[in-house]
Write a protein that holds these residues in place. Structure first.
Motif, mmCIF file in Angstrom:
data_model
loop_
_atom_site.group_PDB
_atom_site.id
_atom_site.type_symbol
_atom_site.label_atom_id
_atom_site.label_comp_id
_atom_site.label_asym_id
_atom_site.label_seq_id
_atom_site.Cartn_x
_atom_site.Cartn_y
_atom_site.Cartn_z
ATOM 1 N N ALA A 1 -3.356 11.241 9.427
ATOM 2 C CA ALA A 1 -4.253 11.542 8.504
ATOM 3 C C ALA A 1 -4.721 10.734 7.492
ATOM 4 O O ALA A 1 -5.874 10.730 6.847
ATOM 5 N N ASN A 2 -3.771 9.640 7.337
ATOM 6 C CA ASN A 2 -4.056 8.814 6.065
ATOM 7 C C ASN A 2 -4.165 7.426 6.288
ATOM 8 O O ASN A 2 -3.839 6.390 5.510
ATOM 9 N N ALA A 3 -4.263 7.033 7.620
ATOM 10 C CA ALA A 3 -4.188 5.682 7.865
ATOM 11 C C ALA A 3 -5.648 5.149 8.077
ATOM 12 O O ALA A 3 -6.620 5.695 8.649
ATOM 13 N N LEU A 4 -5.942 3.768 7.968
ATOM 14 C CA LEU A 4 -7.026 2.952 7.936
ATOM 15 C C LEU A 4 -7.072 2.162 9.034
ATOM 16 O O LEU A 4 -5.855 1.520 9.345
ATOM 17 N N LEU A 5 -8.201 2.300 9.878
ATOM 18 C CA LEU A 5 -8.364 1.254 11.057
ATOM 19 C C LEU A 5 -8.420 -0.088 10.712
ATOM 20 O O LEU A 5 -9.123 -0.437 9.965
ATOM 21 N N ARG B 1 2.268 -7.137 1.215
ATOM 22 C CA ARG B 1 2.497 -6.686 -0.293
ATOM 23 C C ARG B 1 1.383 -7.343 -1.130
ATOM 24 O O ARG B 1 0.905 -6.722 -2.014
ATOM 25 N N GLY B 2 0.870 -8.448 -0.630
ATOM 26 C CA GLY B 2 -0.301 -9.465 -1.570
ATOM 27 C C GLY B 2 -1.524 -8.392 -1.362
ATOM 28 O O GLY B 2 -2.286 -8.379 -2.395
ATOM 29 N N ALA B 3 -1.606 -7.967 -0.246
ATOM 30 C CA ALA B 3 -2.821 -7.186 0.087
ATOM 31 C C ALA B 3 -2.931 -5.945 -0.710
ATOM 32 O O ALA B 3 -4.068 -5.348 -1.311
ATOM 33 N N TYR B 4 -1.798 -5.213 -1.021
ATOM 34 C CA TYR B 4 -1.724 -4.014 -1.796
ATOM 35 C C TYR B 4 -1.322 -4.267 -3.352
ATOM 36 O O TYR B 4 -1.164 -3.205 -4.234
ATOM 37 N N ALA B 5 -1.414 -5.448 -3.537
ATOM 38 C CA ALA B 5 -0.842 -5.878 -5.164
ATOM 39 C C ALA B 5 -1.574 -5.091 -5.966
ATOM 40 O O ALA B 5 -1.123 -4.825 -7.078
ATOM 41 N N VAL C 1 -4.157 -10.440 4.295
ATOM 42 C CA VAL C 1 -4.763 -9.798 3.421
ATOM 43 C C VAL C 1 -6.031 -9.563 3.358
ATOM 44 O O VAL C 1 -6.430 -8.534 2.853
ATOM 45 N N GLY C 2 -7.035 -10.367 3.967
ATOM 46 C CA GLY C 2 -8.331 -10.117 4.009
ATOM 47 C C GLY C 2 -8.686 -8.648 4.924
ATOM 48 O O GLY C 2 -9.421 -7.988 4.350
ATOM 49 N N ALA C 3 -8.053 -8.696 6.086
ATOM 50 C CA ALA C 3 -8.113 -7.375 6.817
ATOM 51 C C ALA C 3 -7.935 -6.143 6.150
ATOM 52 O O ALA C 3 -8.680 -5.138 6.134
ATOM 53 N N LEU C 4 -6.730 -6.280 5.407
ATOM 54 C CA LEU C 4 -6.414 -5.196 4.887
ATOM 55 C C LEU C 4 -7.072 -4.644 3.576
ATOM 56 O O LEU C 4 -7.350 -3.635 3.308
ATOM 57 N N ARG C 5 -7.321 -5.585 2.724
ATOM 58 C CA ARG C 5 -8.395 -5.380 1.659
ATOM 59 C C ARG C 5 -9.716 -4.792 2.037
ATOM 60 O O ARG C 5 -10.518 -4.124 1.388
ATOM 61 N N HIS C 6 -10.183 -5.525 2.933
ATOM 62 C CA HIS C 6 -11.678 -5.023 3.550
ATOM 63 C C HIS C 6 -11.341 -3.433 3.878
ATOM 64 O O HIS C 6 -12.320 -2.700 3.780
ATOM 65 N N ALA C 7 -10.232 -3.054 4.767
ATOM 66 C CA ALA C 7 -10.123 -1.682 5.271
ATOM 67 C C ALA C 7 -9.869 -0.761 3.841
ATOM 68 O O ALA C 7 -10.663 0.300 3.763
ATOM 69 N N LEU C 8 -9.289 -1.217 2.868
ATOM 70 C CA LEU C 8 -8.837 -0.494 1.689
ATOM 71 C C LEU C 8 -10.145 -0.122 0.949
ATOM 72 O O LEU C 8 -10.656 0.778 0.340
ATOM 73 N N ALA C 9 -11.004 -1.357 0.879
ATOM 74 C CA ALA C 9 -12.471 -1.227 0.244
ATOM 75 C C ALA C 9 -13.444 -0.064 0.904
ATOM 76 O O ALA C 9 -14.057 0.538 0.291
ATOM 77 N N GLY C 10 -13.440 -0.037 2.145
ATOM 78 C CA GLY C 10 -14.032 0.810 2.886
ATOM 79 C C GLY C 10 -13.575 2.173 2.857
ATOM 80 O O GLY C 10 -14.379 3.119 3.172
ATOM 81 N N ALA C 11 -12.367 2.500 2.219
ATOM 82 C CA ALA C 11 -11.983 3.960 2.020
ATOM 83 C C ALA C 11 -12.586 4.462 0.809
ATOM 84 O O ALA C 11 -12.607 5.757 0.631
ATOM 85 N N GLY C 12 -13.295 3.649 0.058
ATOM 86 C CA GLY C 12 -13.695 4.112 -1.035
ATOM 87 C C GLY C 12 -13.126 4.989 -2.076
ATOM 88 O O GLY C 12 -11.965 4.443 -2.403
ATOM 89 N N HIS C 13 -13.276 6.118 -2.580
ATOM 90 C CA HIS C 13 -12.509 6.689 -3.468
ATOM 91 C C HIS C 13 -11.509 7.858 -2.847
ATOM 92 O O HIS C 13 -10.803 8.557 -3.452
#
Length: 616
Positions: free
Chosen positions: A227-231, A277-281, A327-339
């Protein structure tokens, strides 16, 4: 002592010590052999933690009779192809292993039985006891084709190794974890694991692709992960990163829920863990770790999988490219998660409620009739607002409209009806403020509680990052430059980063021994505590390890500055200010968590509230 050749039995046992260090290592090698053999279903039995008995049965292609003696012979393998000249490129490995050491190594320290059958042929078996091979001989085999490897009395031939084994329970747990990793990497293969006759895992084969992989991960990591995973699916210069990563608010206290795979092979690699760890810093505190299952696929020539005897570590030809992709792929997915925040936040909130546990209920008398009187409830609200007046912008700063309100001075008042459009927003319409800290908003199907300081901290931080990216951080000059006294080493450390701090809008310069002079601060911070800000920055620069890049260190400093410039707890907000904060949260990436990984809001659905009060 003269130089002499070792006996073949001793050589095999040395190899076994490199490859098979515990029962889980033997299981790993046997399962990988089954997968390389084309198995679609693998059954594993382990008794006594794997020391008494290990059985791995598969439905793969099997092994022909004439190849069975080679299968238990050292340096014999079907996993490497030679060119016309007979040369073999040890870097072009398209299977999970090639060493050819697993079966002979296990057979040198245990009693091994290998039974195999190819399609349309009879089954044959080989026996290896302490390195001595016998066979092949005819044997029964229940399936049309496949292989069955049974290992008994592991390490009986090397009693000293048995002294270093852990308890049967610990070894069984290690086997379970190994099978879980193999099952994550190969969702199209069915796995069954039985420990001492008890079924621990029964995983049916899943369809290939993202959906099948997520179902397999959910079966192993739980429905909360699903339920809380990002592709994740990004490609760069021939490298592909896929898999799933958890939201920052779905974090753990250790890195045990980070699973990494390179070309289908489970690995533990410092570079890969450091990249995560760097992507989630920007999103997690230092003691929190994201959950993730990431799969890296690349040309075998770009990675060396044999730097570790058990193939648990790898070495990349271009580690910077790999790190940048992760790092780029994780940050892109996190940005797409919005709020978006994790579903576990609401579940934890509901679990904390105790119906009827409060000393006073919220009856009609508690809500009052819209006056401005005071109560000891700790709630604050507002009396009417002009519906025609547009909501003000909270960023770059909130205008100081009132002093800090202590709980015993706060008032509780009902909010007026919101605009029809406000309540339709994802975070709803602001209805009240609790203890000068939490905003309560109503949505169409529930309510939202927002931590105003945590939410505004994230908004300020994202605004600062956007300004940094464009090189347009707005600064404000102090009427009187402020001198901050520090330890001489701390002062030198801050001044050494003066150029980078200037990019953040903070202008500092040395001022004698052990002091820093601050002339300008970022305009986003408004009227901030300069002394506390500089001391916190000095602490941040001292604590960060050399493994972090300068940009990541500056991101931490930026987060510290945002914390100092955000709306503080205890600040009473007006209704338009609250709604403006909600709207900006909806429009800002990563606003579901503050800079430390804590949730900025909790959402409870109407159905949750009805269950809480026994209405359903």
């Amino acid at each position: 002592m003269p130089i002499r050749r070792l006996s073949p039995e001793t050589v095999n046992r040395i190899a076994a010590g490199e490859v098979i260090d515990r029962p889980a290592g033997a299981v790993k090698e046997l399962v990988e052999n089954a997968i390389d053999g084309g198995a679609t279903a693998i059954e594993i039995h382990a008794d006594g933690g794997g020391l008494s008995r290990i059985l791995v049965a598969d439905d793969g292609k099997g092994i022909p009779r004439d190849e069975l003696p080679l299968a238990v012979e050292r340096h014999a393998t079907s996993k490497l192809e030679a060119d016309d000249a007979g040369d073999v490129d040890l870097l072009r490995i398209f299977t999970l292993g090639f060493r050819g050491e697993a079966l002979p190594s296990i057979g040198s320290v245990a009693r091994l039985s290998l039974t195999a059958r190819t399609a349309g042929e009879e089954a044959w078996a080989m026996q290896v006891n302490g390195g001595a091979a016998v066979g092949p001989a005819p044997a029964p085999f229940p399936a049309p084709h496949g292989a069955r490897v049974e290992v008994r009395d592991l390490f009986y031939a090397t009693p000293a190794r048995l002294k270093f084994m852990k308890s049967a329970r610990a070894e069984a747990m290690a086997i379970t974890e190994e099978i879980k990793r193999q099952a994550m990497a190969h969702e199209a293969v069915a796995f069954t694991l039985l420990l001492d006759g008890r079924a621990v895992l029964r995983l049916p084969a899943e369809a290939g692709g993202d959906e099948g992989r997520l179902r397999r991960l959910a079966a192993l990591l739980g429905r909360d992960f699903e339920a809380n995973a990002l592709l994740i699916d990004q490609t760069r210069e021939g490298l592909r990163l896929s898999g799933y990563a958890g939201l920052p608010t779905y974090s753990r206290g250790n890195a045990a829920h980070q699973f990494l795979f390179v070309n289908g092979r489970p690995v533990k690699d410092r570079l890969l863990h450091g990249a995560i760890r760097g992507a989630y810093a920007d999103f997690l505190a230092r003691d929190r770790h994201p959950a993730a299952a990431l799969f890296l696929d690349l040309d075998p020539l770009q990675v060396d999988v044999n730097v570790h005897p058990a193939k648990a570590e790898v070495r990349f030809r271009d580690p910077a490219l790999v790190r940048g992709l992760i790092v780029g792929a994780l940050r892109h997915a996190l940005a797409g998660a919005g709020h978006r925040a994790s579903t576990t936040v609401a579940a934890d909130a509901l679990a904390g409620f105790r119906p009827g546990g409060g000393s006073e209920g919220l009856g009609p008398r508690a809500w009052g009739s819209g006056g401005s009187g005071a109560s000891a409830s700790g709630f604050s609200g507002w009396t009417g607002w002009d519906a025609a007046r547009p909501a003000p912008q909270i960023i770059p700063g909130l205008e100081e409209r009132s002093a800090r309100v202590e709980p015993d001075q706060a008032s509780l008042q009902p909010a007026p009806a919101a605009y029809p459009s406000e309540i339709d927003h994802p975070l709803g319409a602001a209805r009240a403020q609790l203890h000068g800290t939490y905003i309560v908003a109503q949505t169409r199907d529930g309510l939202v509680v927002v931590d105003q300081h945590a939410a505004h901290e994230r908004l300020v931080y994202e605004r600062m990052k956007a300004q940094m990216a464009t090189g347009a951080v707005t600064r404000q000059a102090l009427l009187t430059p402020e001198v901050v006294e520090l330890d001489p080493v701390e002062a030198d450390r801050v001044v050494a980063r003066a150029d980078e701090l200037a990019e953040l809008g903070l202008i500092v310069e040395p001022f004698g021994g052990g002091a820093v002079l601050v002339r300008e601060t970022p305009a986003l911070l408004g009227d901030t505590d300069v002394q506390g800000l500089i001391r916190d920055i000095a602490d941040d620069l001292a604590e960060h390890g050399a493994a972090l890049s300068l940009k990541e260190r500056m991101a931490e400093v930026c987060g510290t500055m945002a914390c100092h410039g955000s709306v503080r707890a205890g600040r009473v907000l007006s209704a338009p200010e609250m709604n403006a904060l909600l709207r900006q949260m909806e429009a800002t990436p990563h606003s579901g968590q503050c800079n430390h990984g804590r949730p900025t809001y909790v959402e409870l659905k109407l159905a949750d509230l009805e269950r809480l009060f026994g209405r359903r």
